[in-house]
Design an enzyme around this catalytic site. Structure first.
Site, PDB file in Angstrom:
ATOM      1  N   SER A  62      -3.624   5.225  -5.335  1.00  0.00           N
ATOM      2  CA  SER A  62      -3.985   5.834  -4.054  1.00  0.00           C
ATOM      3  C   SER A  62      -5.459   6.173  -3.917  1.00  0.00           C
ATOM      4  O   SER A  62      -5.897   6.532  -2.816  1.00  0.00           O
ATOM      5  CB  SER A  62      -3.158   7.093  -3.813  1.00  0.00           C
ATOM      6  OG  SER A  62      -1.846   6.725  -3.473  1.00  0.00           O
ATOM      7  N   LYS A 103      -7.118   4.395  -1.153  1.00  0.00           N
ATOM      8  CA  LYS A 103      -7.003   4.817   0.248  1.00  0.00           C
ATOM      9  C   LYS A 103      -8.338   5.286   0.830  1.00  0.00           C
ATOM     10  O   LYS A 103      -8.585   5.189   2.036  1.00  0.00           O
ATOM     11  CB  LYS A 103      -5.933   5.912   0.380  1.00  0.00           C
ATOM     12  CG  LYS A 103      -4.532   5.373   0.085  1.00  0.00           C
ATOM     13  CD  LYS A 103      -3.480   6.445  -0.056  1.00  0.00           C
ATOM     14  CE  LYS A 103      -2.132   5.810  -0.385  1.00  0.00           C
ATOM     15  NZ  LYS A 103      -1.104   6.754  -0.797  1.00  0.00           N
ATOM     16  N   TYR A 155      -0.991  -3.621   1.254  1.00  0.00           N
ATOM     17  CA  TYR A 155      -1.023  -2.259   0.703  1.00  0.00           C
ATOM     18  C   TYR A 155      -0.758  -2.266  -0.818  1.00  0.00           C
ATOM     19  O   TYR A 155      -1.461  -1.604  -1.578  1.00  0.00           O
ATOM     20  CB  TYR A 155       0.006  -1.389   1.445  1.00  0.00           C
ATOM     21  CG  TYR A 155       0.178  -0.015   0.847  1.00  0.00           C
ATOM     22  CD1 TYR A 155      -0.775   0.983   1.051  1.00  0.00           C
ATOM     23  CD2 TYR A 155       1.282   0.284   0.050  1.00  0.00           C
ATOM     24  CE1 TYR A 155      -0.623   2.237   0.481  1.00  0.00           C
ATOM     25  CE2 TYR A 155       1.441   1.541  -0.514  1.00  0.00           C
ATOM     26  CZ  TYR A 155       0.487   2.508  -0.296  1.00  0.00           C
ATOM     27  OH  TYR A 155       0.628   3.748  -0.866  1.00  0.00           O
ATOM     28  N   TYR A 210      -2.454  15.594  -1.807  1.00  0.00           N
ATOM     29  CA  TYR A 210      -1.134  15.830  -1.199  1.00  0.00           C
ATOM     30  C   TYR A 210      -0.857  17.329  -1.111  1.00  0.00           C
ATOM     31  O   TYR A 210      -1.717  18.089  -0.711  1.00  0.00           O
ATOM     32  CB  TYR A 210      -0.045  15.075  -1.976  1.00  0.00           C
ATOM     33  CG  TYR A 210      -0.463  13.670  -2.302  1.00  0.00           C
ATOM     34  CD1 TYR A 210      -0.697  12.758  -1.280  1.00  0.00           C
ATOM     35  CD2 TYR A 210      -0.682  13.260  -3.602  1.00  0.00           C
ATOM     36  CE1 TYR A 210      -1.109  11.473  -1.557  1.00  0.00           C
ATOM     37  CE2 TYR A 210      -1.105  11.965  -3.891  1.00  0.00           C
ATOM     38  CZ  TYR A 210      -1.315  11.086  -2.865  1.00  0.00           C
ATOM     39  OH  TYR A 210      -1.736   9.816  -3.137  1.00  0.00           O
ATOM     40  N   VAL A 251      -1.476   7.751  -8.509  1.00  0.00           N
ATOM     41  CA  VAL A 251      -0.420   7.916  -9.511  1.00  0.00           C
ATOM     42  C   VAL A 251      -0.683   7.140 -10.810  1.00  0.00           C
ATOM     43  O   VAL A 251       0.063   7.299 -11.766  1.00  0.00           O
ATOM     44  CB  VAL A 251       1.000   7.549  -8.998  1.00  0.00           C
ATOM     45  CG1 VAL A 251       1.527   8.588  -8.047  1.00  0.00           C
ATOM     46  CG2 VAL A 251       1.050   6.157  -8.428  1.00  0.00           C
TER      47      VAL A 251
HETATM   48  N1  GLN Z   1       1.164   2.648  -4.789  1.00  0.00           N
HETATM   49  C1  GLN Z   1       1.640   4.007  -4.805  1.00  0.00           C
HETATM   50  C2  GLN Z   1       2.751   4.178  -3.778  1.00  0.00           C
HETATM   51  O1  GLN Z   1       2.615   3.698  -2.708  1.00  0.00           O
HETATM   52  C3  GLN Z   1       0.512   4.927  -4.508  1.00  0.00           C
HETATM   53  C4  GLN Z   1       0.918   6.357  -4.563  1.00  0.00           C
HETATM   54  C5  GLN Z   1      -0.104   7.236  -5.204  1.00  0.00           C
HETATM   55  O2  GLN Z   1      -0.981   6.800  -5.933  1.00  0.00           O
HETATM   56  N2  GLN Z   1       0.071   8.524  -5.003  1.00  0.00           N
HETATM   57  O3  GLN Z   1       3.756   4.773  -4.042  1.00  0.00           O
END
Ligand code: GLN
Length: 310
Positions: free
Chosen positions: A67, A70, A194, A246, A264
């Site tokens: 993420s 993003k 994505y 988050y 993650v």
């Molecule tokens: N690729 C992961 C997902 O879409 C990204 C989530 C994350 O890094 N928090 O679940």
């Protein structure tokens, strides 16, 4: 507390501070390819606006940035679409987990912010306008290679596939938003793009370098190139501070006080405006899905440098 610390000494001290915590947290296991990573690894890299760098630990080991990507797709989308993007995605903290669907029905398919999964999927959809996944993925990869100043940045095809095989929640989010008209491309094209952006594979040195424009009003100070308008960078940093972790964004602001974005895979990119970009990586996550040891390292770094924006 010094504002111009000896960087080489700083990274060694931070490394010492957090050593007792190595291995804490749980590796993300909902993406099978990530579940195999050794949680005891830790890397840290700092790149300053003056071009100095310092790094320690597993700073050269590539990991899945997940993420953290993003932030870069948001940068691309703001550069391409400008403020019209905000008609499709908000800029409020969600107070929910990264892959939550609960608010979407009440809020007519408009995600709370671009740094939760739903919001990032909308941003990716916006980037796809007028072209297919291959061209879009190529632009994202090319952008990261340019920003990192390193052509070795890659996309891990195995991670992308692993996530596609198990991405039921992301597929639900995308389909749900498509029903509200907030996804305009075929859902499988949006998800393919994505999953590939999330599977970008970089090390801490490359990631800190790639994020440096966020510390320098939108100009990459080493390449001397403008990446995006200064106003866009102010807004991206504001969203990182309020939404980048988050439901634990408040705790991160309280403990670290720098705009930050987690993934993650265990990576975190943190920005000290007009000073430096910092990347940490340690795969063990806390219950909110953010790197447990990575956040401790940034807390130590902020305490030692005074780089909190507050
Ligand atoms: N690729 C992961 C997902 O879409 C990204 C989530 C994350 O890094 N928090 O679940």
């Amino acid at each position: 507390m010094s504002n111009d610390p000896n960087l080489a000494e700083l990274v060694v001290r931070v490394h010492e501070d957090i050593q007792p915590h190595f291995g804490q947290g749980r590796v993300a296991d909902y993406i099978p390819a990530l579940a195999r990573v050794d949680p005891r690894q830790f890397g840290l890299a700092i790149v300053t606006c003056k071009g100095e760098t310092a790094s320690v630990g597993d700073c050269s080991v590539p990991f899945s940035i997940q993420s953290v990507s993003k932030v870069f797709t948001l940068t691309l989308a703001l550069g391409r679409l400008g403020d019209t993007l905000w008609q499709r995605v908000g800029r409020e903290p969600s107070g929910s987990p990264f892959n939550s669907i609960v608010q979407l029905e009440r809020e007519q398919g408009i995600p709370r912010n671009p740094l939760i999964n739903a919001g990032a999927i909308v941003v990716t959809d916006a980037l796809l306008a007028g072209r297919g996944p291959q061209a879009t993925i190529a632009e994202i990869l090319d952008t990261l290679r340019t920003l990192a100043g390193d052509p070795r940045v890659t996309i891990d095809a195995e991670v992308a596939r692993s996530e596609a095989d198990t991405g039921y929640r992301n597929a639900s989010l995308a389909n749900f938003m498509r029903a509200f008209g907030n996804i305009t491309n075929p859902v499988d094209c949006v998800l393919e793009t994505y999953f590939n952006q999330c599977a970008l594979r970089m090390n801490c040195v490359q990631l800190a370098r790639a994020g440096l424009f966020l510390a320098n009003d939108g100009i990459d100070p080493i390449a001397g190139q403008r990446v995006v308008e200064a106003q866009a960078v102010r807004r991206i940093n504001a969203i990182m501070m309020t939404c980048g972790h988050y439901d634990a964004s408040g705790d991160f602001a309280f403990r670290v006080g720098m705009p930050g974005k987690s993934g993650v895979g265990g990576g975190i990119l943190a920005i000290a405006p007009r000073r430096a970009a910092v990347a940490v990586w340690s795969p063990g996550l806390n219950t909110a899905g953010n790197s447990l040891v990575g956040a401790l390292a940034l807390e130590s770094l902020a305490r030692r440098t005074g780089w909190s924006v507050f």
